[in-house]
Design an enzyme around this catalytic site. Structure first.
Site, PDB file in Angstrom:
ATOM      1  N   HIS A  94       0.807  -1.229   0.000  1.00  0.00           N
ATOM      2  CA  HIS A  94       0.000   0.000   0.000  1.00  0.00           C
ATOM      3  C   HIS A  94       0.833   1.268   0.000  1.00  0.00           C
ATOM      4  O   HIS A  94       0.323   2.337   0.351  1.00  0.00           O
ATOM      5  CB  HIS A  94      -0.881   0.056   1.249  1.00  0.00           C
ATOM      6  CG  HIS A  94      -1.980  -0.942   1.264  1.00  0.00           C
ATOM      7  ND1 HIS A  94      -3.235  -0.673   0.788  1.00  0.00           N
ATOM      8  CD2 HIS A  94      -2.010  -2.220   1.696  1.00  0.00           C
ATOM      9  CE1 HIS A  94      -4.005  -1.736   0.939  1.00  0.00           C
ATOM     10  NE2 HIS A  94      -3.278  -2.691   1.490  1.00  0.00           N
ATOM     11  N   LYS A 111      -7.326  14.418   4.674  1.00  0.00           N
ATOM     12  CA  LYS A 111      -6.539  13.183   4.677  1.00  0.00           C
ATOM     13  C   LYS A 111      -5.464  13.347   5.731  1.00  0.00           C
ATOM     14  O   LYS A 111      -5.320  14.443   6.299  1.00  0.00           O
ATOM     15  CB  LYS A 111      -5.917  12.930   3.298  1.00  0.00           C
ATOM     16  CG  LYS A 111      -5.229  14.163   2.685  1.00  0.00           C
ATOM     17  CD  LYS A 111      -4.727  13.905   1.270  1.00  0.00           C
ATOM     18  CE  LYS A 111      -5.757  14.145   0.181  1.00  0.00           C
ATOM     19  NZ  LYS A 111      -6.111  12.950  -0.548  1.00  0.00           N
ATOM     20  N   ARG A 112      -4.709  12.274   6.007  1.00  0.00           N
ATOM     21  CA  ARG A 112      -3.610  12.438   6.956  1.00  0.00           C
ATOM     22  C   ARG A 112      -2.703  13.569   6.507  1.00  0.00           C
ATOM     23  O   ARG A 112      -2.515  13.794   5.308  1.00  0.00           O
ATOM     24  CB  ARG A 112      -2.807  11.128   7.055  1.00  0.00           C
ATOM     25  CG  ARG A 112      -3.502  10.035   7.801  1.00  0.00           C
ATOM     26  CD  ARG A 112      -3.819  10.460   9.225  1.00  0.00           C
ATOM     27  NE  ARG A 112      -2.603  10.462  10.037  1.00  0.00           N
ATOM     28  CZ  ARG A 112      -2.378   9.614  11.028  1.00  0.00           C
ATOM     29  NH1 ARG A 112      -3.290   8.721  11.378  1.00  0.00           N
ATOM     30  NH2 ARG A 112      -1.256   9.657  11.709  1.00  0.00           N
ATOM     31  N   LYS A 119       1.731  14.449   0.804  1.00  0.00           N
ATOM     32  CA  LYS A 119       0.359  14.777   0.366  1.00  0.00           C
ATOM     33  C   LYS A 119       0.210  16.273   0.083  1.00  0.00           C
ATOM     34  O   LYS A 119      -0.788  16.710  -0.467  1.00  0.00           O
ATOM     35  CB  LYS A 119      -0.656  14.322   1.416  1.00  0.00           C
ATOM     36  CG  LYS A 119      -0.728  12.797   1.560  1.00  0.00           C
ATOM     37  CD  LYS A 119      -1.712  12.393   2.643  1.00  0.00           C
ATOM     38  CE  LYS A 119      -1.691  10.910   2.971  1.00  0.00           C
ATOM     39  NZ  LYS A 119      -2.477  10.095   2.037  1.00  0.00           N
ATOM     40  N   THR A 152      -8.157   6.926  -1.688  1.00  0.00           N
ATOM     41  CA  THR A 152      -9.522   6.404  -1.823  1.00  0.00           C
ATOM     42  C   THR A 152     -10.538   7.522  -1.596  1.00  0.00           C
ATOM     43  O   THR A 152     -11.656   7.442  -2.094  1.00  0.00           O
ATOM     44  CB  THR A 152      -9.772   5.256  -0.829  1.00  0.00           C
ATOM     45  OG1 THR A 152      -9.154   5.578   0.415  1.00  0.00           O
ATOM     46  CG2 THR A 152      -9.230   3.954  -1.356  1.00  0.00           C
ATOM     47  N   LYS A 166     -14.306   8.812  -3.348  1.00  0.00           N
ATOM     48  CA  LYS A 166     -15.517   9.166  -2.596  1.00  0.00           C
ATOM     49  C   LYS A 166     -16.038  10.536  -3.025  1.00  0.00           C
ATOM     50  O   LYS A 166     -17.241  10.722  -3.222  1.00  0.00           O
ATOM     51  CB  LYS A 166     -15.228   9.146  -1.083  1.00  0.00           C
ATOM     52  CG  LYS A 166     -14.882   7.754  -0.587  1.00  0.00           C
ATOM     53  CD  LYS A 166     -14.269   7.755   0.815  1.00  0.00           C
ATOM     54  CE  LYS A 166     -13.594   6.413   1.087  1.00  0.00           C
ATOM     55  NZ  LYS A 166     -12.742   6.424   2.277  1.00  0.00           N
TER      56      LYS A 166
HETATM   57  C1  26W Z   1       4.395   0.762   9.937  1.00  0.00           C
HETATM   58  C2  26W Z   1       3.824   2.088   9.749  1.00  0.00           C
HETATM   59  C3  26W Z   1       2.852   2.076   8.646  1.00  0.00           C
HETATM   60  C4  26W Z   1       1.512   2.185   8.928  1.00  0.00           C
HETATM   61  C5  26W Z   1       0.605   2.171   7.902  1.00  0.00           C
HETATM   62  C6  26W Z   1       3.292   1.973   7.332  1.00  0.00           C
HETATM   63  C7  26W Z   1       2.391   1.972   6.318  1.00  0.00           C
HETATM   64  C8  26W Z   1       1.054   2.062   6.603  1.00  0.00           C
HETATM   65  C9  26W Z   1       0.037   2.030   5.497  1.00  0.00           C
HETATM   66  C10 26W Z   1       0.444   1.054   4.453  1.00  0.00           C
HETATM   67  C11 26W Z   1      -0.121   3.385   4.931  1.00  0.00           C
HETATM   68  C12 26W Z   1      -1.402   3.544   4.214  1.00  0.00           C
HETATM   69  O1  26W Z   1      -2.449   3.660   4.800  1.00  0.00           O
HETATM   70  N1  26W Z   1      -1.321   3.568   2.895  1.00  0.00           N
HETATM   71  C13 26W Z   1      -2.450   4.008   2.115  1.00  0.00           C
HETATM   72  O2  26W Z   1      -3.205   2.900   1.692  1.00  0.00           O
HETATM   73  C14 26W Z   1      -4.364   3.305   0.992  1.00  0.00           C
HETATM   74  C15 26W Z   1      -5.176   2.067   0.680  1.00  0.00           C
HETATM   75  O3  26W Z   1      -4.546   1.304  -0.283  1.00  0.00           O
HETATM   76  C16 26W Z   1      -3.979   4.084  -0.258  1.00  0.00           C
HETATM   77  O4  26W Z   1      -5.150   4.544  -0.877  1.00  0.00           O
HETATM   78  C17 26W Z   1      -3.102   5.267   0.093  1.00  0.00           C
HETATM   79  O5  26W Z   1      -2.626   5.882  -1.085  1.00  0.00           O
HETATM   80  C18 26W Z   1      -1.924   4.793   0.937  1.00  0.00           C
HETATM   81  O6  26W Z   1      -1.170   5.913   1.403  1.00  0.00           O
END
Ligand code: 26W
Length: 883
Positions: free
Chosen positions: A423, A616-617, A622, A727, A731
């Site tokens: 992701h 968003k975050r 971003k 995503t 929406k």
């Molecule tokens: C370990 C720390 C950590 C925590 C969460 C690393 C990575 C993440 C996630 C993978 C980050 C995340 O939420 N990625 C998002 O995933 C969405 C669903 O696929 C995408 O639409 C976003 O672009 C992506 O940033």
């Protein structure tokens, strides 16, 4: 005497005959559901499941029939169902019911209906011996459940009326529910959308996650406008939508000693600490469907409450401390996204969750009495990013150490069971764990990881002889001090398929993240499944005004489960009466948002303004900073205009929302900058009617439900090649807002679907990013005067009460390498904004764009996404659950 002693009287017990009443009571009348060991539950103890004794059958059937009859949805019946929970579950009386109690009682009555469908679903799956998918996600951002359940079960009207009769407003009662904030952002909400779609599409699925007692923190703003984090103990008043399953608790080991077996035979893992994992189940209803899947969330518990021996031995304090420590595992959700912090507790969470989940899955599999080689015919496990990668060595451990499988056979089973979704592309998000930490916490798993690596590297060597650099790049272990385990490499080789989440992202996953693995495993090992969103929550539920209009135009609600049908809206795009209704629906949603803004901030907003939203975050990639610098530029231009000129400008309301990871300095400074600009603009009587900025605190699923229907444009403006998919872009467009975005993530496919004439694209393209970064590093970058004008204004202290250097750290990133290429994209961003203004003036053609955009969103349904996963990846078939 002798006779008496021999037990000839009724009061004297004998070996064969007893009259001791306690002994008689203790004698089980039927097999007991559970046995306990000295240390806790033995979950696999004898059960009478699937076994109803002949004499009992009729009684059960009659009782269940009567239960079913009590679930009807006439208002009178609903009144009775709710009042039963008020009286018996909550033990309250009608005069003593506040909104919280009404929420609890009425939600419990809804839960009864969910549970009914849920039992039918699980029975059907078990009887038909179907293959199931298990979605392992450390986050499930479910939001609220109540309204969703009412709509999916088609009982909202009855409840609305019932609550009215009982003296409450459904709207107010729905508002009592707290969000299940068990996630950070995109990845967690995606998991929630996917579970909704599996139920709606009849795909047998379980979500597995952790039940954090504190979800994502609550964000408040200090008087200066800084983010302050407050804990979110969301379970304080209980959660009527979860069902605790104390009977299905399992023991999970940490620490201890491990030994390898000879020649790939069983190893051992002994000693250490055992922790209890207790499942809590949340039913996930399909839309107007009986099928109801489950999210199973594990809670960690100490075993002390069962450990009487320790208590008796006087070690109660120590035992309590141990229990406290155990409970810490699920106490809090890590609030960082796309950044790996390497905390020990997080590794514990990852193992605790994957081990408990696999234990559950294996128990279900054992009941089938099939050989282990058939495991992948019944089980597909989707790894949501690398967070659950320990499931790979854990399943190997179960197969080799506990089930006596040979290593090669076990490895083949593992590789047919798992699938991995990546992701991210952010290097700082790629997980690695120090070898020492893994070895200390999970000694046997470290051995297994080393053994996997040994076999794997030997095979790489066979394919690419003598290429030591390649071995070093591909190894599961990153050399260095300390050595680290590369979780993504383990996930890639331990899975049957690896997918990215948008077309561009999946290409970059192959070309940037795992090129060596593409060469080694072949292109077919990698694929793309573009993300999707559920139209139930993200249009039908959150936007009743537009949904009603769509249903009226299309003649039925069929589109809610067949989103491609929105295509038929195209024929209304030029119909003036329809356009009017469309615009009116948008105005309802804009008003709802403006009401929210005015009730939660000090702003007074212009309800005619173009609403521009970025939620968003908060993250540098971003580029909320690009947006706010653009707002400042607009402000500076407005200040230069005469009042007459200003009147010709399209008024703009810029809305921001999003949380920053608590330790992410630059993201927090960005929030401060946005709130500072908001204050200045709002205080400027000359300007505020033409331009205003709102930072809405505590962005969440529920707030998104208010924001998303209200946008005219939304901003998805990451540096090309950094946002995996996004995503919320889907929406906003589904709700008839237009896209202002870069050529990144799913924006690309959204643009193709909606037509570029209906979107506002700008910015550099991904293939040029590398070159531009190098140019910055070489000090050859160009800074446009418009950007310098904004920077000067900031440095003057105009937005920081004279504190000219407050935002200097942010500005200096632009002048030192500009990794996210703000300076390169600033002009084209301003141009795109100009085009937005120009287009908005022509209301009729604007609305046409909106209708055509919504019409083309069918492909971004999570129903499409999960069906694609089911067919192309999981090999799982939908099951018809008859009524
Ligand atoms: C370990 C720390 C950590 C925590 C969460 C690393 C990575 C993440 C996630 C993978 C980050 C995340 O939420 N990625 C998002 O995933 C969405 C669903 O696929 C995408 O639409 C976003 O672009 C992506 O940033």
């Amino acid at each position: 005497m002798a006779d008496k002693a021999n037990g000839s009287t009724a009061t004297t017990p004998t070996a064969s005959h007893t009259t001791n009443p306690f002994e008689a009571l203790a004698k089980p009348r039927r097999p007991r559901a559970h046995k306990r060991s000295a240390t806790g539950f033995i979950p696999d103890g004898p059960k009478r499941l699937n076994e109803i004794f002949p004499g009992e059958e009729k009684a059960w059937k009659d009782a269940l029939k009567s239960n079913e009859q009590q679930l009807t949805n006439d208002v009178k019946d609903v009144n009775a169902q709710i009042s039963r929970h008020v009286e018996f579950t909550l033990s309250r009386q009608p005069f003593n019911v506040d909104e919280l109690a009404m929420y609890q009682a009425s939600a419990l009555s809804v839960r009864d209906k969910l549970v009914h469908n849920w039992n039918k679903t699980q029975t059907a799956h078990t009887e038909k011996k179907v293959k199931r998918v298990y979605y392992f996600s450390l986050e499930f951002l479910l939001g609220r459940a109540y309204d969703n359940a009412l709509l999916n079960l088609d009982i909202k009207q009855s409840y609305d009326e019932s609550l009215k009769q009982l003296g409450f407003s459904l709207e107010d009662v729905l508002d009592v529910e707290r969000d299940m904030g068990l996630g950070n952002g995109g990845l967690g909400r995606l998991a929630a959308c996917y579970l909704d779609s599996t139920s709606t599409c009849g795909i047998p699925a379980w979500g597995y996650t952790l039940r954090y007692s504190n979800g994502i923190f609550k964000q408040v703003l200090s008087s200066k406008g800084d983010q302050v984090e407050i804990p979110d103990p969301w379970l304080e008043s209980g959660n009527p939508f979860e069902v605790p399953r104390l009977d299905a608790a399992v023991e999970i080991k940490l620490y201890g000693q491990a030994s390898r077996g000879e020649n790939g035979k069983a190893g051992t893992w002994t000693g250490g600490t055992d922790i209890l994992a207790v499942p809590y189940d949340i039913p996930i209803p399909g839309f107007r469907a009986t099928a109801t899947n489950t999210v199973r969330a594990w809670r960690s518990r100490g075993k002390v409450s069962f450990d009487l021996a320790a208590f008796n031995a006087g070690a109660y304090d120590a035992a309590v401390r141990e229990a406290e420590e155990a409970e810490t595992i699920t106490r809090v959700l890590y609030p960082s996204e796309n950044h790996e912090a390497g905390k020990t507790l997080r590794l514990k969470q990852q193992y605790f969750w994957t081990a408990a989940s696999l234990h559950d899955i294996c128990r279900r599999f054992r009941k089938l009495r099939e050989p282990w080689s058939a495991f992948p015919d019944y089980v597909a496990v989707q790894l949501n990013d690398t967070h659950p990668t320990l499931a790979i060595p854990e399943l190997l451990r179960i197969l080799v150490d506990e089930e006596g499988q040979e290593w090669d056979e076990a490895w083949s089973i593992v590789r047919r069971t798992f699938f991995y979704t990546c992701h991210t592309l952010m290097p700082e998000a790629l997980e690695t764990w120090s070898v020492d930490l893994v070895g200390w916490l999970l000694p046997r798993h470290l051995q297994i990881i080393y053994d996997i690596n040994f076999h794997f590297l030997a095979d790489v060597e066979r394919k690419f002889p003598g290429d030591r650099a390649r071995l070093a790049r591909m190894s599961l272990i990153e050399e260095g001090s300390p050595k680290r385990v590369r979780m993504s490499h383990l996930a890639v080789i331990g899975s049957h398929k690896v997918n990215g989440v948008a077309e561009l992202h999946s290409e970059l996953v192959q070309s940037q993240l795992f090129p060596d693995f593409v060469e080694y495993l072949g292109r077919d090992h990698f694929t793309n499944v573009t993300n999707g969103i559920t139209a139930r929550r993200w249009l039908y539920q959150c936007n009743p005004a537009l949904s009603t209009l769509i249903t009226k135009a299309l003649g039925s609600e069929h589109w809610v489960t067949h989103l491609d049908e929105l295509k038929k809206l195209q024929k209304f795009a030029k119909n003036e009466a329809f356009k009017k209704e469309w615009a009116a629906a948008k105005q309802v949603n804009r008003n709802r948002l403006c009401d929210y803004i005015e009730s939660t901030t000090e702003l007074k907003v212009n309800r005619k303004a173009l609403i521009d939203i970025q939620v968003k975050r908060i993250h540098e990639y971003k580029r909320q900073s690009l947006n706010i610098l653009g707002v400042i530029y607009r402000y500076l231009q407005l200040k230069k205009m005469s009042p007459e000129e200003r009147k010709r400008v399209v008024p703009r309301l810029s809305v921001f929302g999003g949380k920053a990871a608590p330790g992410y300095y630059m993201a927090k400074l960005t929030i401060r900058l946005i709130t500072a600009v908001s204050k200045v603009l709002n205080a400027d009587e000359e300007i505020r009617e033409f331009l205003n900025v709102a930072f809405l605190a505590d962005y969440s699923v529920s707030l998104a439900e208010i924001l998303i229907p209200a946008s005219d444009i939304s901003e998805h403006i990451s540096t090309a090649g950094t946002e995996a998919s996004g995503t919320s872009n889907m929406k906003f467009l589904l709700n008839g807002g237009l896209l202002l975005g870069t050529v990144d993530g799913a924006n690309v496919e959204l643009g193709q679907a909606a037509g570029e004439e209906n979107c506002f694209f700008f910015g550099v393209l991904e293939p040029d990013v590398r070159e531009l970064r190098l140019r910055h590093q070489a000090g050859q970058a160009q800074y446009p005067p418009q950007l310098l004008e904004v920077v000067d204004a900031l440095r003057s202290g105009q937005f920081s009460a004279g504190e000219g250097d407050l935002f200097e750290p942010l500005l200096s990133t632009i002048f030192n390498g500009d990794f996210y290429l703000l300076s390169d994209d600033f002009l084209s961003y301003l141009e795109a904004q100009k085009m937005v203004d120009a287009a908005f003036v022509d209301t009729s053609s604007w609305v046409e764009k909106c209708i055509n955009t919504t019409a083309c969103m069918g492909r971004f349904s999570s129903d499409r996404a999960v069906q694609q996963y089911a067919e192309e990846i999981w090999n799982v078939e939908p099951v018809d659950i008859s009524q």
